[in-house]
Motif scaffolding. Structure first.
Motif, short mmCIF file in Angstrom:
data_model
loop_
_atom_site.label_atom_id
_atom_site.label_comp_id
_atom_site.label_asym_id
_atom_site.label_seq_id
_atom_site.Cartn_x
_atom_site.Cartn_y
_atom_site.Cartn_z
N ILE A 104 77.64 41.01 9.64
CA ILE A 104 78.88 41.51 10.25
C ILE A 104 78.57 42.57 11.30
CG2 ILE A 104 80.98 42.83 9.79
CD1 ILE A 104 81.04 41.28 7.03
N HIS A 105 77.70 43.54 10.97
CA HIS A 105 77.37 44.61 11.91
C HIS A 105 76.65 44.07 13.15
CE1 HIS A 105 78.83 47.73 9.36
NE2 HIS A 105 77.91 47.57 8.43
N ARG A 106 75.68 43.20 12.95
CA ARG A 106 74.91 42.69 14.09
C ARG A 106 75.75 41.77 14.97
NH1 ARG A 106 68.91 41.23 12.18
NH2 ARG A 106 68.74 40.97 14.43
N THR A 107 76.63 40.99 14.38
CA THR A 107 77.49 40.12 15.17
C THR A 107 78.48 40.95 15.98
OG1 THR A 107 77.26 38.36 13.53
CG2 THR A 107 79.08 38.17 15.08
N THR A 108 79.06 41.97 15.35
CA THR A 108 79.97 42.86 16.07
C THR A 108 79.24 43.53 17.23
OG1 THR A 108 81.28 43.25 14.08
CG2 THR A 108 81.52 44.85 15.86
N ALA A 109 78.01 43.99 17.01
CA ALA A 109 77.23 44.61 18.08
C ALA A 109 76.98 43.63 19.22
CB ALA A 109 75.90 45.13 17.52
N MET A 110 76.74 42.37 18.89
CA MET A 110 76.53 41.35 19.92
C MET A 110 77.81 41.16 20.74
SD MET A 110 75.62 37.31 19.54
CE MET A 110 77.19 37.03 18.71
N PHE A 111 78.96 41.10 20.06
CA PHE A 111 80.22 40.96 20.77
C PHE A 111 80.45 42.15 21.71
CE2 PHE A 111 82.15 38.25 17.15
CZ PHE A 111 81.79 37.08 17.79
N VAL A 112 80.16 43.36 21.23
CA VAL A 112 80.34 44.56 22.06
C VAL A 112 79.39 44.51 23.26
CG1 VAL A 112 80.03 47.07 22.10
CG2 VAL A 112 81.27 45.98 20.21
N GLU A 113 78.17 44.06 23.04
CA GLU A 113 77.22 43.94 24.16
C GLU A 113 77.73 42.94 25.20
OE1 GLU A 113 72.67 42.37 24.95
OE2 GLU A 113 73.20 43.07 22.95
N PHE A 129 81.08 41.58 25.53
CA PHE A 129 82.43 41.79 26.03
C PHE A 129 82.73 43.25 26.39
CE2 PHE A 129 83.06 38.01 23.26
CZ PHE A 129 83.50 37.13 24.23
N GLY A 130 81.95 44.18 25.88
CA GLY A 130 82.21 45.60 26.10
C GLY A 130 82.80 46.24 24.86
N GLU A 131 82.80 47.57 24.85
CA GLU A 131 83.25 48.34 23.68
C GLU A 131 84.70 48.04 23.30
OE1 GLU A 131 82.81 50.48 20.44
OE2 GLU A 131 81.12 50.23 21.82
N GLN A 132 85.52 47.64 24.27
CA GLN A 132 86.93 47.37 23.97
C GLN A 132 87.09 46.19 22.99
OE1 GLN A 132 85.56 46.83 26.99
NE2 GLN A 132 86.07 44.76 27.65
N ALA A 133 86.06 45.41 22.78
CA ALA A 133 86.14 44.27 21.85
C ALA A 133 85.96 44.69 20.40
CB ALA A 133 85.08 43.23 22.20
N ARG A 134 85.31 45.85 20.14
CA ARG A 134 84.99 46.24 18.76
C ARG A 134 86.19 46.20 17.81
NH1 ARG A 134 80.53 48.45 16.82
NH2 ARG A 134 79.84 49.13 18.88
N PRO A 135 87.32 46.84 18.15
CA PRO A 135 88.42 46.86 17.18
C PRO A 135 89.08 45.49 16.95
CG PRO A 135 89.05 48.05 19.17
CD PRO A 135 87.61 47.67 19.32
N TYR A 136 88.80 44.53 17.81
CA TYR A 136 89.42 43.21 17.69
C TYR A 136 88.45 42.13 17.24
CZ TYR A 136 92.83 45.80 20.34
OH TYR A 136 93.71 46.76 20.74
N SER A 137 87.19 42.51 16.98
CA SER A 137 86.17 41.54 16.56
C SER A 137 86.39 41.15 15.11
CB SER A 137 84.77 42.14 16.72
OG SER A 137 84.49 42.41 18.06
N MET A 138 86.25 39.86 14.85
CA MET A 138 86.38 39.37 13.47
C MET A 138 85.15 38.54 13.15
SD MET A 138 89.38 37.23 11.68
CE MET A 138 89.28 36.80 9.98
N VAL A 139 84.53 38.86 12.03
CA VAL A 139 83.36 38.13 11.55
C VAL A 139 83.67 37.68 10.13
CG1 VAL A 139 80.88 38.19 11.11
CG2 VAL A 139 81.85 39.54 13.00
#
Length: 97
Positions: free
Chosen positions: A47-56, A58-68
């Motif tokens: 979950i943490h690594r996938t979220t980090a990949m999404f942030v890398e 799409f940008g930091e604005q994706a973090r609160p909306y990321s779902m794993v």
């Protein structure tokens, strides 16, 4: 983070091919593993690594909306290349129930 080896039967597919407008970013990843293969610590790492990949990507604005979503599938409940996969066929011990 753990330095555990990657699981060979997992993958992530990023959709869409081009970054969407900032206001519509809602990345989603769904991992499916044979039941009992991935423990709670490994799920948390995924979950943490996938979220980090999404942030890398799409940008930091994706973090609160990321779902794993990390799901476990019952032994024999999935297949590949027209073959049912089981823990025994993959050379893994039976899950602990």
């Amino acid at each position: 983070m753990s330095t555990a080896t990657p699981l060979p039967y997992s993958r992530v597919v990023l959709i869409p091919s081009a970054p969407p407008p900032k206001e519509s970013i809602m990345p989603f990843a769904n991992f499916k593993f044979p039941e009992g293969i991935v423990d709670a610590a490994r799920k948390e790492e995924i979950i943490h690594r996938t979220t980090a990949m999404f942030v890398e990507y799409f940008g930091e604005q994706a973090r609160p909306y990321s779902m794993v979503l990390v799901e476990e599938v019952a032994d024999g409940g999935w297949g590949r290349a027209d073959q049912t996969l089981t823990l025994a066929k993959m050379g893994k011990p039976p899950s602990k129930e």
